[in-house]
Design a protein around this motif. Structure first.
Motif, PDB file in Angstrom:
ATOM      1  N   ASP A   6       0.859  -1.187   0.000  1.00  0.00           N
ATOM      2  CA  ASP A   6       0.000   0.000   0.000  1.00  0.00           C
ATOM      3  C   ASP A   6       0.896   1.238   0.000  1.00  0.00           C
ATOM      4  O   ASP A   6       1.810   1.350   0.824  1.00  0.00           O
ATOM      5  N   ALA A   7       0.624   2.158  -0.898  1.00  0.00           N
ATOM      6  CA  ALA A   7       1.500   3.311  -1.076  1.00  0.00           C
ATOM      7  C   ALA A   7       1.495   4.256   0.122  1.00  0.00           C
ATOM      8  O   ALA A   7       2.486   4.946   0.371  1.00  0.00           O
ATOM      9  N   ARG A   8       0.411   4.297   0.864  1.00  0.00           N
ATOM     10  CA  ARG A   8       0.323   5.205   2.019  1.00  0.00           C
ATOM     11  C   ARG A   8       0.704   4.522   3.322  1.00  0.00           C
ATOM     12  O   ARG A   8       1.425   5.088   4.145  1.00  0.00           O
ATOM     13  N   PHE A   9       0.235   3.309   3.525  1.00  0.00           N
ATOM     14  CA  PHE A   9       0.436   2.612   4.798  1.00  0.00           C
ATOM     15  C   PHE A   9       1.657   1.696   4.801  1.00  0.00           C
ATOM     16  O   PHE A   9       2.036   1.188   5.857  1.00  0.00           O
ATOM     17  N   GLN A 125      11.124   0.679  17.754  1.00  0.00           N
ATOM     18  CA  GLN A 125      12.030   0.330  16.669  1.00  0.00           C
ATOM     19  C   GLN A 125      11.335   0.479  15.311  1.00  0.00           C
ATOM     20  O   GLN A 125      11.875   1.071  14.375  1.00  0.00           O
ATOM     21  N   ARG A 126      10.134  -0.055  15.227  1.00  0.00           N
ATOM     22  CA  ARG A 126       9.411   0.006  13.952  1.00  0.00           C
ATOM     23  C   ARG A 126       9.130   1.434  13.520  1.00  0.00           C
ATOM     24  O   ARG A 126       9.091   1.739  12.317  1.00  0.00           O
ATOM     25  N   ASN A 127       8.906   2.329  14.477  1.00  0.00           N
ATOM     26  CA  ASN A 127       8.501   3.692  14.141  1.00  0.00           C
ATOM     27  C   ASN A 127       9.592   4.500  13.452  1.00  0.00           C
ATOM     28  O   ASN A 127       9.304   5.571  12.898  1.00  0.00           O
ATOM     29  N   VAL A 128      10.838   4.019  13.495  1.00  0.00           N
ATOM     30  CA  VAL A 128      11.916   4.734  12.808  1.00  0.00           C
ATOM     31  C   VAL A 128      12.439   3.943  11.615  1.00  0.00           C
ATOM     32  O   VAL A 128      13.434   4.324  11.008  1.00  0.00           O
ATOM     33  N   GLN A 129      11.772   2.866  11.243  1.00  0.00           N
ATOM     34  CA  GLN A 129      12.155   2.116  10.047  1.00  0.00           C
ATOM     35  C   GLN A 129      11.843   2.945   8.811  1.00  0.00           C
ATOM     36  O   GLN A 129      10.738   3.475   8.676  1.00  0.00           O
ATOM     37  N   ASP A 130      12.809   3.044   7.902  1.00  0.00           N
ATOM     38  CA  ASP A 130      12.623   3.958   6.778  1.00  0.00           C
ATOM     39  C   ASP A 130      12.486   3.263   5.432  1.00  0.00           C
ATOM     40  O   ASP A 130      12.569   3.904   4.386  1.00  0.00           O
ATOM     41  N   TYR A 131      12.263   1.959   5.416  1.00  0.00           N
ATOM     42  CA  TYR A 131      12.043   1.270   4.145  1.00  0.00           C
ATOM     43  C   TYR A 131      10.603   1.409   3.675  1.00  0.00           C
ATOM     44  O   TYR A 131      10.240   0.897   2.613  1.00  0.00           O
ATOM     45  N   ARG A 132       9.767   2.073   4.437  1.00  0.00           N
ATOM     46  CA  ARG A 132       8.342   2.217   4.140  1.00  0.00           C
ATOM     47  C   ARG A 132       7.941   3.674   4.334  1.00  0.00           C
ATOM     48  O   ARG A 132       8.668   4.467   4.960  1.00  0.00           O
ATOM     49  N   PRO A 133       6.767   4.080   3.820  1.00  0.00           N
ATOM     50  CA  PRO A 133       6.252   5.402   4.170  1.00  0.00           C
ATOM     51  C   PRO A 133       6.093   5.482   5.690  1.00  0.00           C
ATOM     52  O   PRO A 133       5.675   4.516   6.322  1.00  0.00           O
TER      53      PRO A 133
END
Length: 306
Positions: A6-9, A125-133
């Motif tokens: 999903d492009a947004r989520f 940890q997940r909140n700073v992952q940058d492989y996704r929007p």
């Protein structure tokens, strides 16, 4: 596969489809996804926007991984509150993805009555992952940022270093806490602006204990207590987890639903962002003792911390 890009989520669940998934050594579990792409009792149809609704926004625990639909805490909570369930959770979500899905659901619903967001420490940890929007803080405001561009982003070494290693340096941890605090604050504001009760669920694996004895206590003081956000901190025993899976089982789901129902009820009655419920908010008085609530397994203070 349960998910789809999903492009947004970043990703979301399938639409209008039922999958049967079996974990090793366990019976298959049916996962039905409605026309909105949310886990539901069956894949037919979609939520009725005109009905009073409960929105649950979280990760795999919010989805009810490993459990039949009727045993998930989300389904049991909706039944307790006599509300239509709109469960926008998806496995692997950060808190920011949950907020985006919550915002989307609120935009579709005419009568949101209650909202529950899930927070687990791993989401820092997940909140700073940058492989996704992802949502980032820019000049104090939440802004949607695109995935990290370029060839280097594709390298496995960088992906491990930036996105998967479970240890955050102090500066990055502080940044993630500030971001997560803003996300939860925004979620509360969105729900309250629609007249809906709001609460955050935090599950801690271990024996029933006072708030200060939880390993998450320091983080929860920053995220929940300092911001006066209603929350339920639920202690789940090891034997209440799905064997070989690690997610809460049916017995724990019932206690989670009971705890959240209590917090949401107090939040609705308070009608303001105060944390004065004995079951789920604010900082415990300095001279008060914390005791386990026998009916829910939630410590008096524990429920107040997140």
């Amino acid at each position: 596969r349960m998910g789809r890009p999903d492009a947004r989520f970043g990703w979301a669940l399938q639409h209008s489809r039922t999958l049967r998934i079996a974990e090793p050594g366990a019976a298959p579990v049916a996962y039905a996804f409605d026309a909105w792409g949310d886990r539901a009792r069956d894949a037919a149809g979609a939520p009725d926007p005109s009905r009073p609704s409960l929105v649950v926004a979280g990760e795999s625990m919010g989805v009810g991984h490993g459990l039949p639909f009727e045993d998930t805490f989300a389904a049991r909570l909706a039944s307790r509150l006599d509300l239509q369930l709109v469960n926008v959770s998806a496995g692997g979500y950060g808190t920011d993805q949950s907020l985006l899905r919550l915002e989307d659901a609120l935009g579709r619903l005419q009568r949101p009555a209650a909202c529950a967001m899930v927070f687990l420490p791993i989401q820092l940890q997940r909140n700073v992952q940058d492989y996704r929007p992802r949502l980032v803080l820019h000049d104090g405001s939440l802004t949607l940022a695109a995935p990290h561009p370029g060839f280097f982003q594709e390298l496995r070494l960088r992906d491990l270093w930036v996105n998967e290693l479970p240890v955050l340096g102090e500066e990055r941890l502080r940044g993630s806490i500030a971001l997560t605090a803003a996300v939860l604050r925004e979620g509360a504001g969105l729900c309250r602006s629609r007249g809906a009760a709001f609460a955050v669920l935090v599950v801690s694996v271990g024996p029933t204990r006072v708030f200060e004895a939880h390993p998450e206590a320091a983080v929860l003081r920053d995220l929940m207590v300092a911001q006066q956000l209603p929350f339920a901190l639920v202690d789940v025993q090891e034997d209440e987890l799905i064997p070989g899976d690690g997610h809460p089982g049916a017995r724990a789901s019932e206690r989670i639903a009971a705890a959240l129902a209590e917090v949401l009820d107090a939040s609705q009655r308070a009608g303001a962002p105060r944390n004065d419920s004995a079951a789920a908010r604010g900082s415990p008085p300095a001279d008060s003792g914390a005791s386990a609530a026998a009916s829910s397994g939630v410590t008096d203070r524990a429920a107040k911390a997140r």
